[in-house]
Design a protein around this motif. Structure first.
Motif, mmCIF file in Angstrom:
data_model
loop_
_atom_site.group_PDB
_atom_site.id
_atom_site.type_symbol
_atom_site.label_atom_id
_atom_site.label_comp_id
_atom_site.label_asym_id
_atom_site.label_seq_id
_atom_site.Cartn_x
_atom_site.Cartn_y
_atom_site.Cartn_z
ATOM 1 N N GLU A 2 -13.726 -25.621 5.077
ATOM 2 C CA GLU A 2 -14.011 -25.930 3.873
ATOM 3 C C GLU A 2 -15.007 -25.015 3.125
ATOM 4 O O GLU A 2 -14.616 -24.389 1.940
ATOM 5 C CB GLU A 2 -14.426 -27.304 3.611
ATOM 6 N N ARG A 3 -15.784 -24.703 3.717
ATOM 7 C CA ARG A 3 -17.012 -23.780 3.376
ATOM 8 C C ARG A 3 -16.440 -22.441 2.958
ATOM 9 O O ARG A 3 -16.772 -21.786 2.044
ATOM 10 C CB ARG A 3 -18.059 -23.755 4.177
ATOM 11 N N THR A 4 -15.385 -21.862 3.816
ATOM 12 C CA THR A 4 -14.824 -20.419 3.700
ATOM 13 C C THR A 4 -14.052 -20.541 2.700
ATOM 14 O O THR A 4 -14.038 -19.540 1.804
ATOM 15 C CB THR A 4 -14.258 -20.067 4.940
ATOM 16 N N GLU A 5 -13.195 -21.492 2.320
ATOM 17 C CA GLU A 5 -12.331 -21.528 1.283
ATOM 18 C C GLU A 5 -13.260 -21.708 -0.059
ATOM 19 O O GLU A 5 -13.027 -21.018 -1.036
ATOM 20 C CB GLU A 5 -11.590 -22.855 1.445
ATOM 21 N N HIS A 6 -14.313 -22.432 -0.201
ATOM 22 C CA HIS A 6 -14.803 -22.518 -1.331
ATOM 23 C C HIS A 6 -15.599 -21.224 -1.815
ATOM 24 O O HIS A 6 -15.638 -20.899 -2.955
ATOM 25 C CB HIS A 6 -16.202 -23.638 -1.090
ATOM 26 N N THR A 7 -16.246 -20.586 -0.703
ATOM 27 C CA THR A 7 -17.024 -19.277 -0.804
ATOM 28 C C THR A 7 -15.866 -18.206 -1.096
ATOM 29 O O THR A 7 -16.124 -17.231 -2.050
ATOM 30 C CB THR A 7 -17.747 -18.629 0.593
ATOM 31 N N GLU A 8 -14.804 -18.107 -0.596
ATOM 32 C CA GLU A 8 -13.558 -17.334 -1.002
ATOM 33 C C GLU A 8 -13.268 -17.480 -2.500
ATOM 34 O O GLU A 8 -13.218 -16.368 -3.149
ATOM 35 C CB GLU A 8 -12.249 -17.589 -0.109
ATOM 36 N N HIS A 9 -13.198 -18.744 -3.106
ATOM 37 C CA HIS A 9 -12.710 -19.080 -4.278
ATOM 38 C C HIS A 9 -13.867 -18.658 -5.070
ATOM 39 O O HIS A 9 -13.606 -17.973 -6.378
ATOM 40 C CB HIS A 9 -12.462 -20.728 -4.613
ATOM 41 N N THR A 10 -15.291 -18.676 -4.927
ATOM 42 C CA THR A 10 -16.235 -18.388 -5.655
ATOM 43 C C THR A 10 -16.189 -16.745 -5.638
ATOM 44 O O THR A 10 -16.571 -16.330 -6.746
ATOM 45 C CB THR A 10 -17.517 -19.027 -5.146
ATOM 46 N N THR A 11 -16.024 -16.079 -4.384
ATOM 47 C CA THR A 11 -16.058 -14.677 -4.465
ATOM 48 C C THR A 11 -14.762 -14.246 -5.653
ATOM 49 O O THR A 11 -15.007 -13.230 -6.272
ATOM 50 C CB THR A 11 -15.766 -14.381 -3.098
ATOM 51 N N LYS A 12 -13.724 -14.555 -5.445
ATOM 52 C CA LYS A 12 -12.612 -14.301 -6.076
ATOM 53 C C LYS A 12 -12.969 -14.460 -7.741
ATOM 54 O O LYS A 12 -12.801 -13.656 -8.500
ATOM 55 C CB LYS A 12 -11.305 -14.907 -5.902
ATOM 56 N N ALA A 13 -13.444 -15.602 -8.042
ATOM 57 C CA ALA A 13 -13.906 -15.988 -9.461
ATOM 58 C C ALA A 13 -15.106 -15.069 -10.102
ATOM 59 O O ALA A 13 -14.951 -14.562 -10.979
ATOM 60 C CB ALA A 13 -14.502 -17.477 -9.587
ATOM 61 N N GLY A 14 -15.841 -14.583 -9.010
ATOM 62 C CA GLY A 14 -16.887 -13.963 -9.397
ATOM 63 C C GLY A 14 -16.506 -12.460 -9.702
ATOM 64 O O GLY A 14 -16.946 -11.703 -10.755
ATOM 65 N N VAL A 15 -15.464 -11.853 -8.847
ATOM 66 C CA VAL A 15 -15.051 -10.568 -8.901
ATOM 67 C C VAL A 15 -14.236 -10.766 -10.289
ATOM 68 O O VAL A 15 -14.321 -9.610 -11.063
ATOM 69 C CB VAL A 15 -14.141 -10.264 -7.853
ATOM 70 N N LEU A 16 -13.464 -11.615 -10.542
ATOM 71 C CA LEU A 16 -12.649 -11.641 -11.647
ATOM 72 C C LEU A 16 -13.473 -11.896 -13.040
ATOM 73 O O LEU A 16 -12.993 -10.922 -14.033
ATOM 74 C CB LEU A 16 -11.652 -12.988 -11.736
ATOM 75 N N LEU A 17 -14.597 -12.444 -12.891
ATOM 76 C CA LEU A 17 -15.464 -12.578 -13.996
ATOM 77 C C LEU A 17 -16.143 -11.253 -14.423
ATOM 78 O O LEU A 17 -16.241 -11.062 -15.470
ATOM 79 C CB LEU A 17 -16.477 -13.495 -13.788
#
Length: 178
Positions: A2-17
């Motif tokens: 769960e932790r890796t999915e959460h960090t993966e989504h946050t990383t994608k959201a950060g890059v997109l931002l």
């Protein structure tokens, strides 16, 4: 997991931002203050050119007024249209066309000159000298003093030159326009 999915989504959201921020900054263009400042500078340049033009026109009209009051003859040359006028008390006794033959220097513009010498002699050697700034001759002139003195020359038809030559005296003023 769960932790890796959460960090993966946050990383994608950060890059997109970050990518969106660069795109939005690039689309913004100039600020309204910069646009207004540029327009003001352009207006200021146009106005300064207009002021210079009006000052030149005012000087010319004051010169004409002074010559009218002093009962003097003067010559006006319009370089772009290649025409000239002999004026006397706001009358135009003679208009003429001319051509130029520059020496090492171009014909001066927006200038007032005085005849410093009238060279006499036969028809083909007569000339009006305006110091070392200008020389007026007949088109039929056999003397190319402009090349000897490296002075710009104005060439006038022989009849027009003869009437100018015998009408003006040393000290007569020549006004060269734009």
């Amino acid at each position: 997991m769960e932790r890796t999915e959460h960090t993966e989504h946050t990383t994608k959201a950060g890059v997109l931002l970050i990518v969106m921020a660069f795109l939005l900054v690039g689309m913004q263009g100039q600020s309204p203050d910069d646009i207004e400042r540029r327009k003001l500078v352009e207006q200021q340049v146009k106005l300064s050119k207009r002021i210079a033009s009006l000052n030149h026109e005012q000087e010319f009209l004051l010169m004409q007024k002074a010559f009218y009051a002093s009962d003097s003859k003067y010559i006006l040359l319009d370089l772009p249209s290649r025409t000239g006028m002999l004026k006397y008390r706001n009358r135009v006794p003679r208009t003429f066309a001319f051509s130029t033959a520059s020496g090492k220097r171009p014909v001066p513009r927006n200038t007032v000159l005085k005849i410093t010498a009238k060279t006499d002699g036969n028809e083909r050697k007569r000339m009006l000298l305006f110091g070392d700034a200008l020389l007026i001759q007949s088109k039929r002139s056999s003397v190319s003093a402009g090349k000897e003195h490296k002075v710009p020359r104005i060439l006038i038809g022989s009849k027009d030159f003869a009437s100018l030559y015998y009408t003006v005296e040393q000290g007569t003023t020549l006004h060269i326009g734009k």
